[in-house]
Design an enzyme around this catalytic site. Structure first.
Site, PDB file in Angstrom:
ATOM      1  N   SER A 326       4.382  37.361  54.563  1.00 45.08           N
ATOM      2  CA  SER A 326       4.790  37.196  53.022  1.00 45.08           C
ATOM      3  C   SER A 326       5.865  37.666  52.551  1.00 45.08           C
ATOM      4  O   SER A 326       6.277  37.494  51.161  1.00 45.08           O
ATOM      5  CB  SER A 326       3.615  38.406  52.551  1.00 45.08           C
ATOM      6  OG  SER A 326       2.487  38.004  52.738  1.00 45.08           O
ATOM      7  N   ASP A 365      -7.843  36.039  51.134  1.00 43.40           N
ATOM      8  CA  ASP A 365      -6.840  37.141  50.695  1.00 43.40           C
ATOM      9  C   ASP A 365      -6.856  38.234  51.726  1.00 43.40           C
ATOM     10  O   ASP A 365      -7.713  38.584  52.309  1.00 43.40           O
ATOM     11  CB  ASP A 365      -7.132  37.629  49.260  1.00 43.40           C
ATOM     12  CG  ASP A 365      -5.775  38.183  48.646  1.00 43.40           C
ATOM     13  OD1 ASP A 365      -5.014  37.590  48.170  1.00 43.40           O
ATOM     14  OD2 ASP A 365      -5.582  39.510  48.602  1.00 43.40           O
ATOM     15  N   HIS A 371      -7.653  40.039  43.848  1.00 43.26           N
ATOM     16  CA  HIS A 371      -6.889  40.777  43.194  1.00 43.26           C
ATOM     17  C   HIS A 371      -7.095  40.671  41.471  1.00 43.26           C
ATOM     18  O   HIS A 371      -6.451  41.109  40.746  1.00 43.26           O
ATOM     19  CB  HIS A 371      -5.255  40.428  43.072  1.00 43.26           C
ATOM     20  CG  HIS A 371      -4.742  40.800  44.780  1.00 43.26           C
ATOM     21  ND1 HIS A 371      -5.058  40.290  45.577  1.00 43.26           N
ATOM     22  CD2 HIS A 371      -4.251  42.036  45.066  1.00 43.26           C
ATOM     23  CE1 HIS A 371      -4.514  40.906  46.608  1.00 43.26           C
ATOM     24  NE2 HIS A 371      -3.655  42.151  46.200  1.00 43.26           N
TER      25      HIS A 371
END
Length: 616
Positions: A326, A365, A371
C-alpha cells in the site's frame, strides 16, 4: 764437404726458428689484440648491460604500498581504519627450493591445502621478483617461529603492514562493505604496478565503489644490499600517495538506532535528507562481521554465513526487492488525479470486496467489512484497497507502468553502492517477453495496491517518499557528497494535485481515522506517512489471513514510508520489516524513532512507541 753440409743445416735450422718466431709473434699479436678487443667490447660497448646485471645483484627496488584511505561518518566517527600488523611474504627468485620452503611454511604457520593452493596460484601469476603474501596478521608466536627457521627460509621475509579494520562490525557491513585478497580475475583488470605489495581490494559497499579513490598510488625505494640481501643503504625513494579519506552522509547514531529498532526482525531501513538526497541511514539486518574477510575468511566461517537461513550477506536495502504494498497508493492517487479519473472530494463506496465486470472473483479489502463511503483523503489515510482496485482497473496497466516508471520505480536510483536492483513495474510487454503470457485484468487490479508482480527496493521507496515530500523535485540518493545530483523533476498537469495526496499522508498519522494514528500521538511536530503490508504467500478465495495460525516466516512483510516535518521536510524514511505483519504496528514505530532522533526531539530510549496489531 762435411763442413759445408753442417753449415747448410745450421742456416736451415736458423731460418726455421726465425719463421717460427715470426709465426708465434703474429699469433701472439693476434691473440693479444683479440683479448684487448674483447676487453674493450665488454668494458665499453657492453658497459651498460653488465652494469645493470651487477646492479641487480647490488641494488633492489622495493615497492612502497600506499596507505588506504579511511572512512568516516558525517560527524567524524571512524567507520573503516588501518592498524599496523605483521605479515610474511616470499620472493620467488630468492628461494632455492620453492616446494620445500612452502612445506616448511605450511608447518610453521598451520596453512591448509586451500591456502597453499591459493599461494601457488598467486606465485604463478606474479613476477619472480614480486613479493607474494603468505599470511598476514601474524601472532607473536608465529613471528618467533619464523625467526627461528630463518636460515632455512631464504627469500621469506616478515614485514610490517597496515591492515583494514571495521570497528562497528555488522552495523555498517552493507554500507561500508569490506576489503579482501585480490583474486585472479581482479589481477587481470587492475594496474599491477600500483597494486604490487598490496594484497587487498574493495569487494563490497563503499570499499568497492570507491576503490580507485581509497587505494592511493604506490611509491618505491631503491636500496643497496649485500650478498645476503641485507639492506646497506637507501639510494632513492619516491613516497607513496595515500588513498583519499572519505566522509559519508551516514549518521552513525541514526544507523545504530535503526538497526536496534528492528529488534528481533530482519529487514531494511533507509533514511534520506529530502533537501539534497543524502542517505542518513542505510540498514540491512542481519549484518555480518566484515573483519572476517580482510585476511581471508576461513572455509568454516564462510560456509556458516552462506548457510545461515537469515542470509546476512544479502543487502536488503538496495539488492532485495519486495512488493511495495500500500505504500504506492499515493502514486495511484496522484496518477488518478493527473489523468482525470478521480476527484479529491468525490465519494466512492468501498465495500468488503471488489469484482471485475462479468467476473465472480472477489478482490477483498484488508478490512473485513469494508470502509463504506470514502473520498481520496480517507482512501489514503485508511488504505482502502477497494478504492484503488477500482482506480487501477480504470487506469489500466499500461498507464500504471508509464506513470510509476517515470516516477522512478522499476529503475535503479543510481545510489553510489554496487549491486543495486532495478525492482519491477510490470507491463503487458514485460509479461509477454518474460513469461510468454498475456496480461489479465485481475493482475491490473492487484498491481493497484502494490502486489502481484510489482517489486521495489527499500532505497527506491525512500527516494519515492523524498520526491513526494518535495512535490516532484527529485534527488539521486548518495553516500559520498560529490555523487550528489538532482534529477529532472516529476511534472504533473496541475500542481494543486500534490496537496490532497500529502494531506492524505498526514492524516495517516494525525487523524482519528488514519492507519498509523498512534504513531503520531504526542509528536512535537507533524509528519506524513503511509503504511503497507506485502503478502509472502497468496490466500485462497474462501480463506482469511490468520497470523496466529501461521509460521512467522509466512507472516506478511510490514512497510512504512514517511517524512517529517510535514511543512519543512528534513528526513524521509522507508522501513521494511520482514514478516513483521503490520505496517502500522511494526514498521511505523521504527520510522517515528528515527524522525524523533533526526529532528533532535528525543533519544532512542525516550521514543517508546507501542507496537500494535492490525494488517495495515
Amino acid at each position: 764437404m762435411g763442413r759445408h753440409q753442417t753449415l747448410l743445416d745450421s742456416r736451415h735450422a736458423r731460418a726455421v726458428f726465425n719463421r717460427r718466431v715470426v709465426v708465434a709473434a703474429i699469433v701472439s699479436v693476434i691473440a693479444i689484440s683479440g683479448l684487448l678487443w674483447r676487453a674493450a667490447y665488454l668494458q665499453v660497448t657492453q658497459y651498460e648491460h653488465f652494469q645493470t646485471l651487477a646492479d641487480k645483484n647490488r641494488i633492489r627496488t622495493q615497492i612502497l604500498p600506499p596507505e588506504r584511505g579511511r572512512i568516516f561518518d558525517r560527524n567524524g566517527h571512524i567507520l573503516a581504519d588501518n592498524i599496523p600488523s605483521y605479515q610474511v611474504e616470499i620472493i620467488r627468485e630468492d628461494v632455492r627450493d620453492l616446494e620445500a620452503t612452502l612445506s616448511l611454511l605450511a608447518e610453521v604457520l598451520a596453512l591448509d591445502d586451500t591456502a597453499l593452493a591459493d599461494i601457488r596460484q598467486r606465485l604463478r601469476q606474479s613476477r619472480s621478483f614480486d613479493p607474494v603474501l603468505i599470511k598476514s596478521g601474524l601472532s607473536d608466536r608465529e613471528i618467533a617461529e619464523l625467526a627461528r627457521y630463518r636460515p632455512w627460509l631464504p627469500g621469506v621475509e616478515v614485514v610490517s603492514q597496515l591492515t583494514r579494520v571495521y570497528p562497528h562490525k555488522h552495523l555498517l557491513s552493507h554500507v561500508v562493505g569490506y576489503v579482501g585478497r585480490i583474486n585472479a580475475d581482479e589481477w587481470k583488470r587492475i594496474d599491477r604496478d600500483n597494486y604490487r605489495r598490496t594484497e587487498y581490494i574493495g569487494k563490497t559497499g563503499v570499499e568497492r565503489y570507491y576503490e580507485a579513490r581509497l587505494h592511493g598510488q604506490a611509491g618505491y625505494r631503491q636500496v643497496e644490499v649485500d650478498a645476503f640481501g641485507r639492506v646497506l643503504r637507501v639510494l632513492e625513494e619516491q613516497p607513496p600517495v595515500p588513498g583519499e579519506d572519505l566522509v559519508l552522509s551516514i549518521d552513525l547514531r541514526l544507523q545504530e538506532l535503526a538497526y536496534t529498532a528492528l529488534g528481533e526482525f530482519n529487514g531494511a531501513v533507509v533514511a534520506m535528507d529530502p533537501r539534497d538526497g543524502a542517505v542518513l541511514a542505510l540498514v540491512s539486518k542481519p549484518g555480518f562481521d566484515p573483519n572476517l574477510f580482510v585476511n581471508g575468511i576461513s572455509h568454516a566461517d564462510y560456509q556458516a554465513l552462506l548457510n545461515d537461513p537469515n542470509r546476512p550477506l544479502f543487502n536488503r536495502a538496495i539488492t532485495a526487492t519486495y512488493p511495495p504494498g500500500s505504500t504506492i497508493k499515493m502514486l495511484m492517487g496522484l496518477a488518478g488525479l493527473d489523468l482525470g479519473l478521480i476527484e479529491p472530494e468525490k465519494r466512492f463506496f468501498a465495500g468488503p470486496y471488489y469484482t471485475l465486470p462479468n467476473h465472480s472473483h472477489r478482490y477483498r479489502d484488508w478490512r473485513r467489512g469494508g470502509h463504506g463511503w470514502v473520498d481520496l483523503d480517507k482512501a489514503i489515510a485508511q488504505s482502502v484497497d477497494v478504492y484503488f482496485y477500482d482506480l487501477a482497473f480504470r487506469m489500466g496497466i499500461d498507464q500504471i507502468h508509464a506513470y510509476f516508471t517515470e516516477f522512478g520505480l522499476g529503475v535503479r536510483t543510481g545510489i553510489d553502492l554496487p549491486n543495486e536492483a532495478r525492482g519491477l513495474v510490470p507491463s503487458r510487454d514485460w509479461k509477454r517477453n518474460v513469461r510468454g503470457e498475456p496480461w489479465y485484468p485481475g493482475e491490473t487490479v492487484i498491481a493497484g495496491i502494490g502486489q502481484g508482480y510489482m517489486l521495489a527496493t527499500a532505497v527506491q521507496l525512500a527516494q519515492m517518499t523524498t520526491t513526494l515530500a518535495n512535490r516532484g523535485k527529485r534527488y539521486r540518493p548518495w553516500v559520498v557528497a560529490d555523487h550528489a545530483r538532482s534529477e529532472p523533476p516529476f511534472e504533473i498537469k496541475n500542481r494543486e494535485h500534490w496537496q490532497p495526496i500529502l494531506n492524505g499522508m498526514r492524516h495517516v498519522v494525525h487523524s482519528s481515522y488514519g492507519t498509523a494514528r498512534h504513531v503520531g500521538e504526542g509528536a512535537p511536530y507533524q509528519m506524513a506517512g503511509k503504511t503497507g503490508t506485502a503478502q509472502v504467500f497468496s490466500v485462497a478465495q474462501d480463506e482469511r489471513y490468520d497470523a496466529e495460525k501461521l509460521e512467522r516466516r509466512l507472516h506478511d512483510h510490514a512497510l512504512f514510508v514517511g517524512y517529517a516535518p510535514y511543512e519543512d521536510p528534513r528526513i524521509s524514511v522507508a522501513v521494511i520489516v520482514e514478516n513483521g505483519g503490520s505496517g502500522s504496528g511494526t514498521a511505523a514505530p521504527i520510522a517515528r524513532k528515527l524522525m524523533d532522533a533526526a529532528l533532535g526531539y528525543y533519544g532512542y530510549e525516550q521514543a517508546n512507541i507501542e507496537v500494535r496489531g492490525g494488517r495495515e
